[in-house]
Write a protein that holds these residues in place. Structure first.
Motif, PDB file in Angstrom:
ATOM      1  N   ASP A  99       0.808  -1.231   0.000  1.00 59.19           N
ATOM      2  CA  ASP A  99       0.000   0.000   0.000  1.00 59.19           C
ATOM      3  C   ASP A  99       0.835   1.273   0.000  1.00 59.19           C
ATOM      4  O   ASP A  99       0.326   2.355   0.293  1.00 59.19           O
ATOM      5  CB  ASP A  99      -0.963   0.032   1.193  1.00 59.19           C
ATOM      6  N   CYS A 187      -4.855   1.983  -5.431  1.00 55.25           N
ATOM      7  CA  CYS A 187      -5.992   1.683  -4.574  1.00 55.25           C
ATOM      8  C   CYS A 187      -6.575   0.338  -5.011  1.00 55.25           C
ATOM      9  O   CYS A 187      -6.326  -0.118  -6.131  1.00 55.25           O
ATOM     10  CB  CYS A 187      -7.061   2.778  -4.658  1.00 55.25           C
ATOM     11  N   CYS A 195     -12.748   2.245  -4.631  1.00 55.19           N
ATOM     12  CA  CYS A 195     -11.318   1.997  -4.777  1.00 55.19           C
ATOM     13  C   CYS A 195     -10.598   2.835  -3.727  1.00 55.19           C
ATOM     14  O   CYS A 195     -10.597   4.073  -3.802  1.00 55.19           O
ATOM     15  CB  CYS A 195     -10.846   2.372  -6.180  1.00 55.19           C
ATOM     16  N   SER A 196     -10.032   2.182  -2.747  1.00 59.95           N
ATOM     17  CA  SER A 196      -9.534   2.911  -1.583  1.00 59.95           C
ATOM     18  C   SER A 196      -8.157   2.422  -1.155  1.00 59.95           C
ATOM     19  O   SER A 196      -7.747   1.295  -1.423  1.00 59.95           O
ATOM     20  CB  SER A 196     -10.515   2.762  -0.410  1.00 59.95           C
ATOM     21  N   ASN A 197      -7.469   3.310  -0.489  1.00 61.38           N
ATOM     22  CA  ASN A 197      -6.198   3.022   0.160  1.00 61.38           C
ATOM     23  C   ASN A 197      -5.962   4.159   1.138  1.00 61.38           C
ATOM     24  O   ASN A 197      -5.169   5.062   0.895  1.00 61.38           O
ATOM     25  CB  ASN A 197      -5.061   2.923  -0.860  1.00 61.38           C
ATOM     26  N   ALA A 203      -6.292  -0.779   2.305  1.00 54.51           N
ATOM     27  CA  ALA A 203      -6.213  -1.754   1.211  1.00 54.51           C
ATOM     28  C   ALA A 203      -5.620  -3.081   1.669  1.00 54.51           C
ATOM     29  O   ALA A 203      -5.530  -4.021   0.878  1.00 54.51           O
ATOM     30  CB  ALA A 203      -5.372  -1.187   0.079  1.00 54.51           C
TER      31      ALA A 203
END
Length: 250
Positions: A99, A187, A195-197, A203
């Motif tokens: 990440d 992400c 779509c995440s980080n 993530a």
């Protein structure tokens, strides 16, 4: 007044030529760098560029360091153990893991433009189904201080089930932009389709990617150009004063 207008046009033309700073093309690749691992905060210098490794959001929020980078040999299958290394590299490449991210800037602090790069998804484990797992995210700081962002879908698997490097098609937001720094991270999609980080939506060490052959054009700003600009401006002001003086005396 015609003479003043003529001088103004010549000055504007000269200024435009000076402002069109020369560019120096370079391709950042990693063949000359031996396989190694990097933690957030480490800086890898490649040619005239500094690559700063960035921590994952959770580690960064707590002021902690984390292992986020590696130089891997694309010709050696043993470079990756559990993770699924991308295929198609003819030499070494940069892997961003867990990440993390990487920020690119010139060591001489000059600006640059981005012409292209090769990239791939680096799957956390092998044998994943072929689907869109996430996005490569780019964030550039312009010479004006403005920040522009864009994202690219990761290339999917080939018929052999492996991920391969793909030459990026630059988004419009990044074309012909003059950057002082450019950040790459990724992400992954969660169950909600986001779509995440981030700290709120981590993530879980699955936002990983690989980069190679980063084509950058350095925008040089030599001191001579600045001196020419100052000289032309002074000449323009002097010509204007002389013209006004003649008009007033007429």
């Amino acid at each position: 007044m015609n003479r003043l207008s003529h001088v103004g046009r010549r000055l504007a033309a000269a200024l435009s030529l000076c402002c069109a700073a020369p560019v120096m093309a370079a391709v950042i690749h990693f063949d000359s760098i031996g396989p190694d691992i990097y933690s957030s905060g480490d800086v890898l210098q490649v040619s005239a560029y500094n690559l700063l490794f960035l921590a994952d959001p959770t580690s960064a929020a707590h002021g902690q360091s984390s292992g986020v980078g590696a130089i891997l040999d694309g010709r050696t299958n043993s470079s990756c153990d559990i993770a699924a290394c991308p295929q198609g590299a003819t030499g070494n490449y940069l892997a961003i893991l867990n990440d993390g991210g990487v920020q690119i800037a010139r060591s001489d602090l000059h600006a640059f433009t981005l012409a292209g790069f090769d990239y791939s998804f680096l799957a956390p484990v092998s044998g994943l189904p072929d689907q869109q797992w996430g996005l490569l995210q780019l964030s550039g700081v312009l010479a004006s201080g403005q920040v522009v962002t864009a994202s690219l879908a990761f290339p999917g698997q080939d018929i052999d089930g492996n991920y391969y490097f793909l030459g990026a098609s630059l988004p419009g937001a990044l074309r012909n932009q003059v950057f002082t720094a450019l950040t790459f991270n990724a992400c992954t999609y969660n169950d909600a389709g986001l779509c995440s980080n981030s700290v709120a939506f981590p993530a879980f060490n699955q936002a990983q990617f690989a980069l190679n052959n980063i084509s950058i054009n350095a925008v040089d700003e030599p001191a001579t150009s600045m001196l020419m600009l100052a000289g032309l401006a002074a000449i323009g002001m002097l010509s204007r004063r002389r013209t006004l003086h003649r008009l007033q005396g007429a």
